[in-house]
Design a protein around this motif. Structure first.
Motif, PDB file in Angstrom:
ATOM      1  N   MET A 118     -35.786 -61.931  -5.614  1.00 19.24           N
ATOM      2  CA  MET A 118     -36.335 -60.710  -5.037  1.00 19.24           C
ATOM      3  C   MET A 118     -37.748 -60.950  -4.509  1.00 19.24           C
ATOM      4  O   MET A 118     -38.066 -60.587  -3.373  1.00 19.24           O
ATOM      5  CB  MET A 118     -36.355 -59.583  -6.064  1.00 19.24           C
ATOM      6  N   ALA A 119     -38.612 -61.573  -5.333  1.00 17.79           N
ATOM      7  CA  ALA A 119     -39.999 -61.797  -4.929  1.00 17.79           C
ATOM      8  C   ALA A 119     -40.081 -62.702  -3.701  1.00 17.79           C
ATOM      9  O   ALA A 119     -40.835 -62.420  -2.760  1.00 17.79           O
ATOM     10  CB  ALA A 119     -40.802 -62.378  -6.086  1.00 17.79           C
ATOM     11  N   VAL A 120     -39.298 -63.770  -3.682  1.00 17.06           N
ATOM     12  CA  VAL A 120     -39.296 -64.680  -2.539  1.00 17.06           C
ATOM     13  C   VAL A 120     -38.737 -63.961  -1.309  1.00 17.06           C
ATOM     14  O   VAL A 120     -39.262 -64.094  -0.202  1.00 17.06           O
ATOM     15  CB  VAL A 120     -38.499 -65.968  -2.868  1.00 17.06           C
ATOM     16  N   GLY A 121     -37.679 -63.177  -1.499  1.00 12.02           N
ATOM     17  CA  GLY A 121     -37.095 -62.416  -0.398  1.00 12.02           C
ATOM     18  C   GLY A 121     -38.066 -61.411   0.204  1.00 12.02           C
ATOM     19  O   GLY A 121     -37.962 -61.066   1.388  1.00 12.02           O
ATOM     20  N   LEU A 122     -39.026 -60.956  -0.598  1.00 12.53           N
ATOM     21  CA  LEU A 122     -40.048 -60.017  -0.113  1.00 12.53           C
ATOM     22  C   LEU A 122     -41.286 -60.748   0.419  1.00 12.53           C
ATOM     23  O   LEU A 122     -42.301 -60.127   0.704  1.00 12.53           O
ATOM     24  CB  LEU A 122     -40.449 -59.057  -1.233  1.00 12.53           C
ATOM     25  N   GLY A 123     -41.192 -62.090   0.519  1.00 12.58           N
ATOM     26  CA  GLY A 123     -42.287 -62.867   1.092  1.00 12.58           C
ATOM     27  C   GLY A 123     -43.305 -63.380   0.091  1.00 12.58           C
ATOM     28  O   GLY A 123     -44.327 -63.946   0.477  1.00 12.58           O
ATOM     29  N   GLY A 124     -43.040 -63.198  -1.202  1.00  7.41           N
ATOM     30  CA  GLY A 124     -43.968 -63.686  -2.218  1.00  7.41           C
ATOM     31  C   GLY A 124     -43.728 -65.142  -2.538  1.00  7.41           C
ATOM     32  O   GLY A 124     -42.692 -65.705  -2.197  1.00  7.41           O
ATOM     33  N   SER A 125     -44.702 -65.755  -3.180  1.00  2.46           N
ATOM     34  CA  SER A 125     -44.507 -67.116  -3.675  1.00  2.46           C
ATOM     35  C   SER A 125     -44.372 -67.035  -5.188  1.00  2.46           C
ATOM     36  O   SER A 125     -45.005 -66.203  -5.838  1.00  2.46           O
ATOM     37  CB  SER A 125     -45.661 -68.032  -3.274  1.00  2.46           C
ATOM     38  N   VAL A 126     -43.520 -67.899  -5.739  1.00  2.00           N
ATOM     39  CA  VAL A 126     -43.229 -67.877  -7.170  1.00  2.00           C
ATOM     40  C   VAL A 126     -43.378 -69.292  -7.721  1.00  2.00           C
ATOM     41  O   VAL A 126     -42.804 -70.232  -7.187  1.00  2.00           O
ATOM     42  CB  VAL A 126     -41.799 -67.350  -7.436  1.00  2.00           C
ATOM     43  N   GLU A 127     -44.174 -69.420  -8.781  1.00  2.00           N
ATOM     44  CA  GLU A 127     -44.395 -70.706  -9.430  1.00  2.00           C
ATOM     45  C   GLU A 127     -44.007 -70.584 -10.898  1.00  2.00           C
ATOM     46  O   GLU A 127     -44.364 -69.618 -11.565  1.00  2.00           O
ATOM     47  CB  GLU A 127     -45.880 -71.076  -9.323  1.00  2.00           C
ATOM     48  N   GLU A 128     -43.274 -71.583 -11.404  1.00  2.00           N
ATOM     49  CA  GLU A 128     -42.957 -71.617 -12.834  1.00  2.00           C
ATOM     50  C   GLU A 128     -44.192 -72.084 -13.587  1.00  2.00           C
ATOM     51  O   GLU A 128     -44.804 -73.098 -13.222  1.00  2.00           O
ATOM     52  CB  GLU A 128     -41.785 -72.559 -13.113  1.00  2.00           C
ATOM     53  N   VAL A 129     -44.588 -71.323 -14.626  1.00  2.00           N
ATOM     54  CA  VAL A 129     -45.758 -71.663 -15.436  1.00  2.00           C
ATOM     55  C   VAL A 129     -45.424 -71.459 -16.912  1.00  2.00           C
ATOM     56  O   VAL A 129     -44.438 -70.800 -17.250  1.00  2.00           O
ATOM     57  CB  VAL A 129     -46.995 -70.793 -15.063  1.00  2.00           C
ATOM     58  N   GLU A 130     -46.233 -72.040 -17.756  1.00  2.00           N
ATOM     59  CA  GLU A 130     -46.195 -71.786 -19.202  1.00  2.00           C
ATOM     60  C   GLU A 130     -47.526 -71.126 -19.526  1.00  2.00           C
ATOM     61  O   GLU A 130     -48.586 -71.715 -19.279  1.00  2.00           O
ATOM     62  CB  GLU A 130     -46.060 -73.088 -19.987  1.00  2.00           C
ATOM     63  N   ALA A 131     -47.480 -69.905 -20.047  1.00  2.79           N
ATOM     64  CA  ALA A 131     -48.714 -69.173 -20.329  1.00  2.79           C
ATOM     65  C   ALA A 131     -48.457 -68.118 -21.391  1.00  2.79           C
ATOM     66  O   ALA A 131     -47.316 -67.685 -21.573  1.00  2.79           O
ATOM     67  CB  ALA A 131     -49.226 -68.495 -19.053  1.00  2.79           C
ATOM     68  N   PRO A 132     -49.511 -67.689 -22.098  1.00  7.93           N
ATOM     69  CA  PRO A 132     -49.359 -66.532 -22.981  1.00  7.93           C
ATOM     70  C   PRO A 132     -48.973 -65.325 -22.129  1.00  7.93           C
ATOM     71  O   PRO A 132     -49.460 -65.167 -21.009  1.00  7.93           O
ATOM     72  CB  PRO A 132     -50.741 -66.352 -23.585  1.00  7.93           C
ATOM     73  N   PHE A 133     -48.080 -64.483 -22.651  1.00  7.25           N
ATOM     74  CA  PHE A 133     -47.639 -63.299 -21.911  1.00  7.25           C
ATOM     75  C   PHE A 133     -48.188 -62.068 -22.595  1.00  7.25           C
ATOM     76  O   PHE A 133     -47.878 -61.793 -23.748  1.00  7.25           O
ATOM     77  CB  PHE A 133     -46.105 -63.260 -21.867  1.00  7.25           C
ATOM     78  N   ASP A 134     -49.022 -61.346 -21.879  1.00  9.91           N
ATOM     79  CA  ASP A 134     -49.668 -60.144 -22.398  1.00  9.91           C
ATOM     80  C   ASP A 134     -49.486 -59.028 -21.363  1.00  9.91           C
ATOM     81  O   ASP A 134     -50.413 -58.696 -20.635  1.00  9.91           O
ATOM     82  CB  ASP A 134     -51.155 -60.453 -22.637  1.00  9.91           C
ATOM     83  N   PRO A 135     -48.259 -58.479 -21.271  1.00  2.09           N
ATOM     84  CA  PRO A 135     -47.969 -57.511 -20.209  1.00  2.09           C
ATOM     85  C   PRO A 135     -48.715 -56.191 -20.392  1.00  2.09           C
ATOM     86  O   PRO A 135     -49.145 -55.841 -21.491  1.00  2.09           O
ATOM     87  CB  PRO A 135     -46.461 -57.289 -20.328  1.00  2.09           C
ATOM     88  N   GLU A 136     -48.863 -55.499 -19.286  1.00  5.18           N
ATOM     89  CA  GLU A 136     -49.454 -54.164 -19.308  1.00  5.18           C
ATOM     90  C   GLU A 136     -48.581 -53.259 -20.158  1.00  5.18           C
ATOM     91  O   GLU A 136     -47.362 -53.410 -20.186  1.00  5.18           O
ATOM     92  CB  GLU A 136     -49.527 -53.582 -17.892  1.00  5.18           C
ATOM     93  N   GLY A 137     -49.213 -52.312 -20.836  1.00  3.95           N
ATOM     94  CA  GLY A 137     -48.468 -51.322 -21.601  1.00  3.95           C
ATOM     95  C   GLY A 137     -48.002 -50.207 -20.678  1.00  3.95           C
ATOM     96  O   GLY A 137     -48.317 -50.178 -19.493  1.00  3.95           O
ATOM     97  N   GLY A 138     -47.252 -49.287 -21.224  1.00  2.00           N
ATOM     98  CA  GLY A 138     -46.751 -48.174 -20.435  1.00  2.00           C
ATOM     99  C   GLY A 138     -47.809 -47.117 -20.171  1.00  2.00           C
ATOM    100  O   GLY A 138     -48.886 -47.121 -20.770  1.00  2.00           O
ATOM    101  N   ALA A 139     -47.500 -46.222 -19.284  1.00  2.00           N
ATOM    102  CA  ALA A 139     -48.429 -45.163 -18.898  1.00  2.00           C
ATOM    103  C   ALA A 139     -48.630 -44.125 -19.999  1.00  2.00           C
ATOM    104  O   ALA A 139     -49.589 -43.381 -19.987  1.00  2.00           O
ATOM    105  CB  ALA A 139     -47.919 -44.466 -17.638  1.00  2.00           C
ATOM    106  N   TYR A 140     -47.721 -44.097 -20.977  1.00  2.00           N
ATOM    107  CA  TYR A 140     -47.778 -43.065 -22.012  1.00  2.00           C
ATOM    108  C   TYR A 140     -48.200 -43.644 -23.356  1.00  2.00           C
ATOM    109  O   TYR A 140     -47.430 -43.708 -24.293  1.00  2.00           O
ATOM    110  CB  TYR A 140     -46.422 -42.360 -22.125  1.00  2.00           C
ATOM    111  N   GLY A 141     -49.431 -44.124 -23.404  1.00  2.00           N
ATOM    112  CA  GLY A 141     -49.993 -44.566 -24.671  1.00  2.00           C
ATOM    113  C   GLY A 141     -50.054 -46.058 -24.868  1.00  2.00           C
ATOM    114  O   GLY A 141     -50.699 -46.524 -25.782  1.00  2.00           O
ATOM    115  N   GLY A 142     -49.425 -46.856 -24.024  1.00  2.00           N
ATOM    116  CA  GLY A 142     -49.433 -48.290 -24.230  1.00  2.00           C
ATOM    117  C   GLY A 142     -50.320 -49.053 -23.279  1.00  2.00           C
ATOM    118  O   GLY A 142     -50.317 -50.261 -23.257  1.00  2.00           O
ATOM    119  N   HIS A 143     -51.105 -48.364 -22.451  1.00  2.00           N
ATOM    120  CA  HIS A 143     -51.908 -49.031 -21.429  1.00  2.00           C
ATOM    121  C   HIS A 143     -53.075 -49.772 -22.049  1.00  2.00           C
ATOM    122  O   HIS A 143     -53.663 -49.333 -23.021  1.00  2.00           O
ATOM    123  CB  HIS A 143     -52.429 -48.000 -20.427  1.00  2.00           C
ATOM    124  N   HIS A 144     -53.399 -50.886 -21.462  1.00  2.00           N
ATOM    125  CA  HIS A 144     -54.612 -51.595 -21.844  1.00  2.00           C
ATOM    126  C   HIS A 144     -55.218 -52.223 -20.615  1.00  2.00           C
ATOM    127  O   HIS A 144     -54.530 -52.537 -19.662  1.00  2.00           O
ATOM    128  CB  HIS A 144     -54.330 -52.659 -22.908  1.00  2.00           C
TER     129      HIS A 144
END
Length: 159
Positions: A118-144
């Motif tokens: 999907m990302a490549v089809g939309l013109g983005g570039s995608v690289e495989e990486v190894e990294a800590p994953f700290d995703p954004e929280g949700g809009a209802y109390g989990g945001h940081h």
């Protein structure tokens, strides 16, 4: 068994007795028996489920602190041609309810061939990486606020 019912947020300056290294899924907990990297066995027993963040401290009932380390995991670094394009890619990934860490010039998402296509089809570039994953929280109390835009990746190039 030693219990832990409190978390000290990262940035609160502390001296840890030990560390515990966990991936993002393992860091989203309420109640679970755990063993620190140095062998301290304890029961995490929080009032509510939460995502333990890199640098947080688990407060043991005997007063010791165990610092949380985010274990690197296989991710994609998704980049756009410019800020507006990256924002568009973020919108499309969000529309699929995909957890993402938002950095200054890229997004980090779990590896999934469908997302890559999907990302490549939309013109983005995608690289495989190894990294800590700290995703954004949700809009209802989990945001940081991320605030760690320059954090280096492990086992790959620095983005």
């Amino acid at each position: 068994m030693i219990r832990a019912e409190t978390i000290r947020e990262r940035g609160e300056g502390f001296q840890a007795a030990d560390t515990i290294t966990l991936d993002e899924t393992q860091r989203h907990r309420r109640r679970m028996a755990m063993v620190s990297d140095g062998g301290i066995a304890f029961l995490l027993d929080l009032a509510d489920a939460r995502l333990l963040r890199e640098g947080d401290a688990i407060v043991l009932d005997d007063g010791r602190l165990v610092r949380v380390i985010a274990k690197p995991e296989p991710l994609y670094a998704v980049r756009g041609r410019n800020a507006a394009h990256l924002l568009s890619l973020a919108w499309h990934l969000g529309n699929r309810h995909t957890p993402a860490a938002i950095m200054a010039d890229h997004l980090l998402v779990r590896r999934d061939p469908v997302l890559r296509e999907m990302a490549v089809g939309l013109g983005g570039s995608v690289e495989e990486v190894e990294a800590p994953f700290d995703p954004e929280g949700g809009a209802y109390g989990g945001h940081h606020a991320h605030g760690d835009e320059s954090r280096p990746l492990t086992g790959g190039s620095h983005l």
